[in-house]
Design an enzyme around this catalytic site. Structure first.
Site, PDB file in Angstrom:
ATOM      1  N   LYS A 185      -5.184   0.095   5.136  1.00  0.00           N
ATOM      2  CA  LYS A 185      -4.536   1.327   5.591  1.00  0.00           C
ATOM      3  C   LYS A 185      -5.369   1.941   6.700  1.00  0.00           C
ATOM      4  O   LYS A 185      -6.479   2.430   6.471  1.00  0.00           O
ATOM      5  CB  LYS A 185      -4.360   2.313   4.439  1.00  0.00           C
ATOM      6  N   TRP A 223       0.035   0.791   7.377  1.00  0.00           N
ATOM      7  CA  TRP A 223      -0.364  -0.385   6.630  1.00  0.00           C
ATOM      8  C   TRP A 223      -0.529  -1.584   7.560  1.00  0.00           C
ATOM      9  O   TRP A 223       0.279  -1.803   8.458  1.00  0.00           O
ATOM     10  CB  TRP A 223       0.670  -0.732   5.557  1.00  0.00           C
TER      11      TRP A 223
END
Length: 534
Positions: free
Chosen positions: A439, A444
């Site tokens: 992250k 992501w």
């Protein structure tokens, strides 16, 4: 109103009985550690399994007792598979590549009453002898002449001597199909190994499921070589499925280098095989370096970790079809397989390769969900990420010796720990393990996607991406690379390789070159050990 069909239980012994009566002359080839080949048949396998079952009776093993194995892929190991489970005991395959302390803990937790050991693994058992307190007998998979002499293990038994005096007549008991048949422990990548207890019913159903054309497609004309170890989730069910079909079985033993595997493929006419990507890198390198062929090999199952698209291309260039699959110890293990649909027959080579990087569609009997943080299912658009949950008749309901576990707490669904997308055709792509996804700046990054791109470079033999803490972005990806023997790879080449393939903020911040990467006992990249290198 109930149906009026016979209530015949699904048992492991029924697989062996069918193989003997319908395919008794089909060949089983087993290679020893010294390279010698032993040839047998399903009829002989059945007879020797009955002799072993009688020997287990003579050793005083009761129904439900655990029969441990520390062994490579061989016919004797296959005989234990059928004799232990078929006679009402539980076949517990132990991974010899685990740490010694883990082996001791697993044998103790399982409560193994007897331990069958390959001759080359006797030195390992010698170091553990004083701590294997549940084990009443240790049997070496050898003849009397080949039995190692050990001061620390004075009561060793030779396998061939153990069964020699037994008649090959044995009535397999009429067990309940929900009785335990096999026991495997997880690889321990996220904590101590945990036991998964398979039933006869789940074992037979799984073997039937992986046999269908849209999975491994076993048939009597095949020659099947399980390269995936028999201690790794029952070799993905290949020994059972091959016996069901009456396919020739080729057991490669401990030698899994490129030259050895190529010799068996060519010499024994192997048409189907399966294993983890790390094994196939060695085979492909060996074949390509020598301009060899893999004929008559038709298809290779790849799982355990994501199959890089470049590996699919390399096999395709040799005329071999890759069957990309996903599973876990908890799912018996094969649960998702990548086989195209009829509607995808006209895909371009580029689109077909893009499809091939996905793990595939759930097999019959596997229900699958991808859920977001709220617990609701995410969109099946091939973009939205979600945590993968599964359930089905071949999925564990809890771990052996544990009344409850967080992974099984979601209303009958098993939380796999994988983060996935699901496209409109139902194809699953594993984006990452939940603990490995990166992250960065609130977005992501898939470590698997970056690794797959990295290994396309000819100078890269193997690659791994892990997160490094970053004061500004939270986490940033670091790329670890094992260079190929004659290749080179530097940060400039890394930047060029990723250019236009992923967003700039996804490109790894740092490159580290290593002579090798750490792997788990089942051949997967060991991300926890790689993170420690940071």
């Amino acid at each position: 109103m109930r149906g009026l069909m016979m209530d015949v239980p699904l048992l492991v012994s029924s697989i062996l009985r069918h193989a003997e009566t319908s395919h008794g002359d089909a060949e089983i080839v087993s290679r020893a550690a010294d390279g010698a080949l032993h040839r047998s048949t399903y009829a002989e396998l059945a007879a020797r399994s009955r002799k072993l079952a009688r020997a287990l009776d003579r050793l005083g093993l009761a129904a439900g007792d655990r029969v441990g194995t520390l062994a490579w892929n061989s016919q004797r190991h296959l005989e234990i598979y059928f004799a232990a489970s078929g006679s009402g005991r539980v076949c517990h395959t132990v991974n010899p590549r685990l740490f010694p302390e883990q082996i001791v803990d697993i044998v103790a937790h399982a409560g193994d009453a007897v331990l069958f050991v390959d001759p080359g693994l006797v030195p390992l058992v010698e170091t553990l002898a004083d701590r294997l307190t549940s084990v009443r007998a240790i049997v070496v998979l050898s003849t009397e002449d080949g039995l190692p002499r050990s001061e620390r293990l004075p009561g060793l038994l030779a396998y061939e001597t153990l069964i020699a005096g037994e008649p090959d007549v044995y009535a397999w008991p009429d067990l309940n199909e929900r009785d335990a048949a096999g026991l495997c422990y997880t690889s321990g990548t996220t904590g101590p190994p945990k036991g998964v207890l398979y039933s006869h019913r789940s074992t037979v159903l799984h073997a039937l499921t992986v046999s269908v054309p849209d999975c491994f497609g076993f048939k009597a004309a095949d020659a099947v070589m399980p390269v995936v170890p028999m201690f790794h989730v029952n070799a993905w069910g290949l020994p059972y499925a091959a016996a069901m079909a009456g396919a020739k079985l080729v057991m490669p033993g401990p030698r899994l280098d490129g030259a050895s595997l190529h010799g068996l493929v060519r010499g024994e006419g192997v048409t189907m095989t399966a294993g983890v990507p790390t094994v196939w890198m060695g085979l492909l390198d060996w074949v390509e370096a020598r301009g060899e062929t893999l004929a008559p090999l038709e298809r290779v199952g790849i799982g355990g970790s994501a199959c890089p698209p470049v590996m699919i291309e390399r096999f395709a260039a040799l005329g071999v079809d890759v069957i990309h699959a996903w599973g876990m110890t908890e799912t018996s293990p094969v649960a998702v397989v990548n086989r195209p649909k009829r509607s995808q027959a006209a895909l371009s080579p580029e689109a077909r390769l893009a499809l091939g990087r996905k793990q595939g569609r759930p097999l019959f009997g596997v229900e699958l969900r991808a859920v977001g943080p709220s617990g609701d299912d995410v969109a099946r658009d091939g973009v939205a990420f979600g945590a993968m949950l599964v359930r089905g008749p071949c999925v564990a309901s809890r771990y052996h010796g544990s009344d409850n576990d967080g992974a099984f707490a979601d209303e009958g669904w098993f939380a796999t720990g994988d983060v996935v997308t699901v496209d409109p055709d139902g194809f699953v792509e594993i984006v990452d393990r939940s603990k490995d996804v990166i992250k960065s700046g609130g977005e992501w990054i898939s470590s698997i996607e970056l690794e797959n791109i990295a290994v396309e470079h000819p100078g890269v033999r193997e690659a791994a991406v892990v997160a490094r803490a970053d004061p500004r972005w939270g986490e940033r990806p670091v790329l670890f690379v094992v260079p190929s023997e004659d290749g080179s790879f530097d940060e400039a080449e890394m930047a060029e390789l990723f250019e236009g393939r992923v967003a700039r903020w996804m490109v790894p911040t740092e490159l580290r070159l290593l002579p090798e990467l750490p792997h788990t006992a089942t051949g997967k990249l060991q991300k926890s050990a790689i993170r420690k290198l940071l």
